[in-house]
Write a protein that holds these residues in place. Structure first.
Motif, PDB file in Angstrom:
ATOM      1  N   TYR A 135       2.455   1.442  -3.583  1.00 35.28           N
ATOM      2  CA  TYR A 135       1.698   1.961  -4.445  1.00 35.28           C
ATOM      3  C   TYR A 135       1.026   3.373  -4.159  1.00 35.28           C
ATOM      4  O   TYR A 135       0.643   4.093  -5.299  1.00 35.28           O
ATOM      5  CB  TYR A 135       0.615   0.969  -4.825  1.00 35.28           C
ATOM      6  CG  TYR A 135       0.966  -0.252  -5.743  1.00 35.28           C
ATOM      7  CD1 TYR A 135       1.546   0.190  -6.883  1.00 35.28           C
ATOM      8  CD2 TYR A 135       1.369  -1.426  -5.043  1.00 35.28           C
ATOM      9  CE1 TYR A 135       2.175  -1.035  -7.485  1.00 35.28           C
ATOM     10  CE2 TYR A 135       2.095  -2.390  -5.550  1.00 35.28           C
ATOM     11  CZ  TYR A 135       2.496  -2.306  -7.006  1.00 35.28           C
ATOM     12  OH  TYR A 135       2.898  -3.190  -7.628  1.00 35.28           O
ATOM     13  N   ALA A 136       0.998   3.761  -2.921  1.00 33.93           N
ATOM     14  CA  ALA A 136       0.827   5.216  -2.578  1.00 33.93           C
ATOM     15  C   ALA A 136       1.766   6.269  -3.316  1.00 33.93           C
ATOM     16  O   ALA A 136       1.345   7.354  -3.639  1.00 33.93           O
ATOM     17  CB  ALA A 136       0.584   5.529  -1.029  1.00 33.93           C
ATOM     18  N   GLN A 137       3.011   5.656  -3.466  1.00 34.91           N
ATOM     19  CA  GLN A 137       3.800   6.592  -4.143  1.00 34.91           C
ATOM     20  C   GLN A 137       3.653   7.198  -5.672  1.00 34.91           C
ATOM     21  O   GLN A 137       4.104   8.258  -6.120  1.00 34.91           O
ATOM     22  CB  GLN A 137       5.516   5.776  -4.508  1.00 34.91           C
ATOM     23  CG  GLN A 137       6.080   5.708  -3.072  1.00 34.91           C
ATOM     24  CD  GLN A 137       6.509   6.921  -2.584  1.00 34.91           C
ATOM     25  OE1 GLN A 137       7.211   7.610  -2.919  1.00 34.91           O
ATOM     26  NE2 GLN A 137       5.962   7.068  -1.234  1.00 34.91           N
ATOM     27  N   LEU A 138       2.632   6.362  -6.219  1.00 28.67           N
ATOM     28  CA  LEU A 138       2.071   6.636  -7.294  1.00 28.67           C
ATOM     29  C   LEU A 138       1.229   7.941  -7.565  1.00 28.67           C
ATOM     30  O   LEU A 138       1.022   8.407  -8.405  1.00 28.67           O
ATOM     31  CB  LEU A 138       1.345   5.479  -8.395  1.00 28.67           C
ATOM     32  CG  LEU A 138       2.228   4.132  -8.404  1.00 28.67           C
ATOM     33  CD1 LEU A 138       1.321   3.156  -8.890  1.00 28.67           C
ATOM     34  CD2 LEU A 138       3.282   4.627  -9.698  1.00 28.67           C
ATOM     35  N   SER A 139       0.526   8.020  -6.376  1.00 29.26           N
ATOM     36  CA  SER A 139      -0.284   9.215  -6.417  1.00 29.26           C
ATOM     37  C   SER A 139       0.512  10.710  -5.850  1.00 29.26           C
ATOM     38  O   SER A 139       0.037  11.549  -6.068  1.00 29.26           O
ATOM     39  CB  SER A 139      -1.174   8.982  -5.168  1.00 29.26           C
ATOM     40  OG  SER A 139      -0.608   9.004  -3.704  1.00 29.26           O
ATOM     41  N   GLN A 140       1.652  10.606  -5.773  1.00 29.67           N
ATOM     42  CA  GLN A 140       2.574  11.870  -5.637  1.00 29.67           C
ATOM     43  C   GLN A 140       3.040  12.356  -7.020  1.00 29.67           C
ATOM     44  O   GLN A 140       2.927  11.427  -8.095  1.00 29.67           O
ATOM     45  CB  GLN A 140       4.064  11.274  -4.754  1.00 29.67           C
ATOM     46  CG  GLN A 140       3.762  10.482  -3.382  1.00 29.67           C
ATOM     47  CD  GLN A 140       3.121  11.472  -2.564  1.00 29.67           C
ATOM     48  OE1 GLN A 140       3.270  12.727  -2.333  1.00 29.67           O
ATOM     49  NE2 GLN A 140       2.178  10.966  -1.698  1.00 29.67           N
ATOM     50  N   PRO A 141       3.317  13.600  -6.921  1.00 31.48           N
ATOM     51  CA  PRO A 141       3.576  14.232  -8.177  1.00 31.48           C
ATOM     52  C   PRO A 141       4.905  13.696  -8.656  1.00 31.48           C
ATOM     53  O   PRO A 141       4.895  13.471  -9.906  1.00 31.48           O
ATOM     54  CB  PRO A 141       3.694  15.766  -7.806  1.00 31.48           C
ATOM     55  CG  PRO A 141       3.109  16.104  -6.724  1.00 31.48           C
ATOM     56  CD  PRO A 141       3.008  14.690  -5.941  1.00 31.48           C
ATOM     57  N   GLU A 191       0.787  -1.244   0.126  1.00 30.73           N
ATOM     58  CA  GLU A 191       0.117   0.020  -0.029  1.00 30.73           C
ATOM     59  C   GLU A 191       0.876   1.111  -0.003  1.00 30.73           C
ATOM     60  O   GLU A 191       0.571   2.279  -0.772  1.00 30.73           O
ATOM     61  CB  GLU A 191      -0.853  -0.061   1.404  1.00 30.73           C
ATOM     62  CG  GLU A 191      -2.178  -0.837   1.086  1.00 30.73           C
ATOM     63  CD  GLU A 191      -2.773  -1.253   2.206  1.00 30.73           C
ATOM     64  OE1 GLU A 191      -2.707  -0.435   3.203  1.00 30.73           O
ATOM     65  OE2 GLU A 191      -3.871  -2.147   2.240  1.00 30.73           O
TER      66      GLU A 191
END
Length: 160
Positions: free
Chosen positions: A84-90, A81
């Protein structure tokens, strides 16, 4: 026969089929799943010809092992989690991503060590020469079973 009667019979048949499927999936399938889940336990007990005391030791080992694996699975889920939360970062932080992927590898390594130690502990409760010989045969089957699970799991993931 009129169209209305045909339609009525068709609807009744479909309702009966749907109810039958619901009953099947709620009653029969869970029972089948429970038997499948306990399949390896039963197979090991039978293959090693464990007596009552050994079966109690075996069940204790299994429960401890399951708890340990569940802990690792939770850690893996949390780490994924975070990854893949890194993907929501700019912008993805490469160091964080690499660190999380390394953690996932370490957790998987710990799972394999736990499994190996679990079966080593099972081998230790075998106290007759026959059981030790049966365990050697079982270890070959276990390696095939675990590699088959991984391969079928990978195929299932590719289909998705």
């Amino acid at each position: 026969m009129s169209k209305l009667k045909i339609l009525t019979y068709s609807v009744i048949i479909l309702v009966i089929l749907n109810l039958s499927m619901i009953v099947f999936f709620m009653v029969v399938k869970p029972r089948e799943f429970r038997n499948h889940r306990n399949g390896p336990r039963k197979m090991i007990i039978e293959k090693l010809h464990l007596d009552k005391q050994q079966q109690e030791q075996f069940e204790s080992l299994v429960e401890k092992h399951i708890d340990k694996i569940k802990t690792f699975d939770k850690q893996i889920q949390q780490t994924k989690e975070s990854l893949y939360a890194q993907l929501s970062q700019p912008k993805v932080d490469v160091k964080v991503k690499d660190s999380l992927i390394t953690s996932l590898g370490d957790l998987q390594k710990q799972i394999e060590i736990a499994r190996f130690n679990h079966f080593k502990n099972i081998r230790e409760i075998c106290n007759t020469p026959e059981q030790r010989e049966d365990f050697k045969e079982l270890s070959v089957e276990l390696s095939k079973m675990f590699s088959h699970r991984r391969m079928s799991h990978a195929r299932d993931n590719q289909k998705k």
